[in-house]
Design a protein around this motif. Structure first.
Motif, PDB file in Angstrom:
ATOM      1  N   ARG A 136       0.854  -1.189   0.000  1.00 38.93           N
ATOM      2  CA  ARG A 136       0.000   0.000   0.000  1.00 38.93           C
ATOM      3  C   ARG A 136       0.891   1.240   0.000  1.00 38.93           C
ATOM      4  NH1 ARG A 136      -4.169  -1.692   4.908  1.00 38.93           N
ATOM      5  NH2 ARG A 136      -5.265  -3.339   3.775  1.00 38.93           N
ATOM      6  N   ASP A 187      -7.551   2.722   2.990  1.00 35.23           N
ATOM      7  CA  ASP A 187      -6.482   2.007   2.289  1.00 35.23           C
ATOM      8  C   ASP A 187      -6.323   2.611   0.898  1.00 35.23           C
ATOM      9  OD1 ASP A 187      -4.888   0.279   0.859  1.00 35.23           O
ATOM     10  OD2 ASP A 187      -6.063  -1.524   1.301  1.00 35.23           O
ATOM     11  N   ASP A 282      -6.371 -12.268  -3.813  1.00 37.45           N
ATOM     12  CA  ASP A 282      -5.502 -12.745  -2.716  1.00 37.45           C
ATOM     13  C   ASP A 282      -5.269 -14.257  -2.731  1.00 37.45           C
ATOM     14  OD1 ASP A 282      -5.107 -10.233  -1.625  1.00 37.45           O
ATOM     15  OD2 ASP A 282      -6.719 -10.428  -0.155  1.00 37.45           O
TER      16      ASP A 282
HETATM   17  C1  BGC Z   1      -4.274  -5.560  -0.264  1.00 42.31           C
HETATM   18  C2  BGC Z   1      -5.167  -6.696  -0.621  1.00 42.31           C
HETATM   19  C3  BGC Z   1      -6.011  -7.091   0.595  1.00 42.31           C
HETATM   20  C4  BGC Z   1      -6.646  -5.893   1.261  1.00 42.31           C
HETATM   21  C5  BGC Z   1      -7.309  -6.249   2.580  1.00 42.31           C
HETATM   22  C6  BGC Z   1      -5.101  -4.448   0.286  1.00 42.31           C
HETATM   23  O1  BGC Z   1      -4.347  -3.322   0.514  1.00 42.31           O
HETATM   24  O2  BGC Z   1      -3.558  -5.136  -1.425  1.00 42.31           O
HETATM   25  O3  BGC Z   1      -4.384  -7.775  -1.050  1.00 42.31           O
HETATM   26  O4  BGC Z   1      -7.016  -7.971   0.218  1.00 42.31           O
HETATM   27  O5  BGC Z   1      -5.691  -4.911   1.496  1.00 42.31           O
HETATM   28  O6  BGC Z   1      -6.432  -6.790   3.478  1.00 42.31           O
END
Ligand code: BGC
Length: 369
Positions: A136, A187, A282
């Motif tokens: 991220r 996120d 995932d």
């Molecule tokens: C990740 C994903 C994940 C999600 C929730 C995201 O930032 O890239 O792979 O499913 O976070 O954990």
């Protein structure tokens, strides 16, 4: 080729936090950036901090285990911390500050909230540590040195394409009725995934080939706080009640990851409706099983083993006083600068290619036999 800010992303108010697209990458070491600031290197057994978000999907659990193991194997001391399930932002801020105080030379961060870490990243920088954003991006800071991730915009594009391909297998001609889900608003990846998917879906929506049954297409309406399964299930329950009574068909659901995909499928099944095409991400065990059983349609393979291994390679290069290898200097703008990145290619997985995609994964390969 220059990367651009796709209209879909501008439309969802990404405030130019990222410039993304389909352009080529440029493989080279260091890229001439001043990032890293570690010309002399550091001790071979130095402390490396790894601050990860709450365990909202299996990949974070695996990443923590692998970092602990791989950093130790490489001779470093490892301090791996997870943000707690509820007070995630404050937890992570404290954990990073404590890593700085303990003298970590590199701090790897999977951000809980992309926009809430600039103070801690500045602290790390001042103390001479190199900061790497993992999976991220961290936004609004000039002090972030590197970003390493699977190309998350590409993840979104693959999800959008899979949704369309899946719906065509069931019903070759549109119009198709869909619903959209996106990840947690804090996120940074959530809007990147959504923007990627919408870059594929929006032209079909414009033509009327795809219809969003509920009309909810704004990322604020589609977001699932905290990436929590129960929140996704609740939203799907209400969509079914508000929009899909009286035999109205739902052909597909854009789900940003596997945890949410399974919650959406649970909701649809409890309502006694046929399972639509549902995307994911995932390669979680339960979702791979669901794909093989013909329920969830697709997932994405972002092999955590490769991402962690490449991050540890970055740490090793920094230890020697070199610059880590990067392969992209134009795609991920954090609002202050384009962050030198190492991007790995994500792979779409459906029942059709699962055996091939997971052939080298000891946990997943047996599920595809
Ligand atoms: C990740 C994903 C994940 C999600 C929730 C995201 O930032 O890239 O792979 O499913 O976070 O954990």
């Amino acid at each position: 080729m220059r990367r651009f800010i796709p209209r879909a992303i501008a439309a969802i108010g990404a405030v130019a936090l990222l410039t993304v697209g389909t352009a080529c990458s440029n493989d080279r070491e260091g890229s001439g950036s001043d990032s890293g600031g570690n010309a002399k290197g550091f001790a071979k057994d130095a402390l490396v901090g790894v601050a990860l978000p709450a365990k909202t999907s299996e990949n974070w659990v695996l990443a923590g285990d692998l970092f602990t193991h791989d950093l130790k194997t490489a001779g470093f001391k490892a301090d791996v911390a997870y943000a707690g399930a509820s007070t995630t932002v404050a937890d992570q801020q404290e954990q990073i500050s404590s890593m700085v105080t303990k003298g970590a030379k590199v701090i790897v961060i999977g951000a809980t909230d992309a926009s809430q870490l600039s103070t801690q990243v500045a602290q790390a920088k001042q103390a001479g540590a190199t900061v790497i954003a993992y999976d991220r991006l961290i936004t609004n800071t000039p002090d972030l040195d590197y970003y390493i991730a699977f190309d998350n915009y590409k993840v979104g594009r693959l999800q959008g394409q899979a949704l369309l391909d899946g719906m065509k297998t069931k019903k070759p001609q549109g119009p198709w009725t869909i619903e959209l889900f996106s990840g947690s608003p804090d996120d940074n990846n959530s809007k990147v995934f959504f923007g990627g998917a919408m870059s594929v879906l929006q032209p079909l929506i414009d033509k009327g080939d795809i219809v969003i049954g509920s009309g909810q297409k704004d990322i604020k309406q589609t977001a699932i706080q905290g990436w929590k399964a129960e929140n996704a299930q609740q939203r799907m329950d209400s969509l079914l009640t508000s929009t899909y009574t009286g035999g109205k068909t739902l052909d597909g659901v854009l789900s940003p990851n596997d945890t949410l995909a399974r919650a959406i499928i649970t909701s649809v099944k409890s309502a006694g409706k046929p399972v639509p095409i549902v995307t994911g991400q995932d390669s979680e065990v339960e979702s791979v099983k669901s794909i093989m059983a013909g329920e969830q349609y697709s997932t994405i393979n972002k092999d955590t083993r490769k991402l962690v291994a490449q991050t540890v390679e970055m740490v090793k290069a920094l230890q020697k006083g070199g610059k880590p290898q990067i392969n992209d200097t134009r795609s991920y703008n954090n609002g202050v600068k384009v962050v030198p990145s190492y991007l790995l290619p994500p792979v779409i997985v459906t029942k059709e290619n699962a055996a091939e995609a997971y052939a080298s994964d000891p946990k997943l390969a047996p599920l595809t036999k």
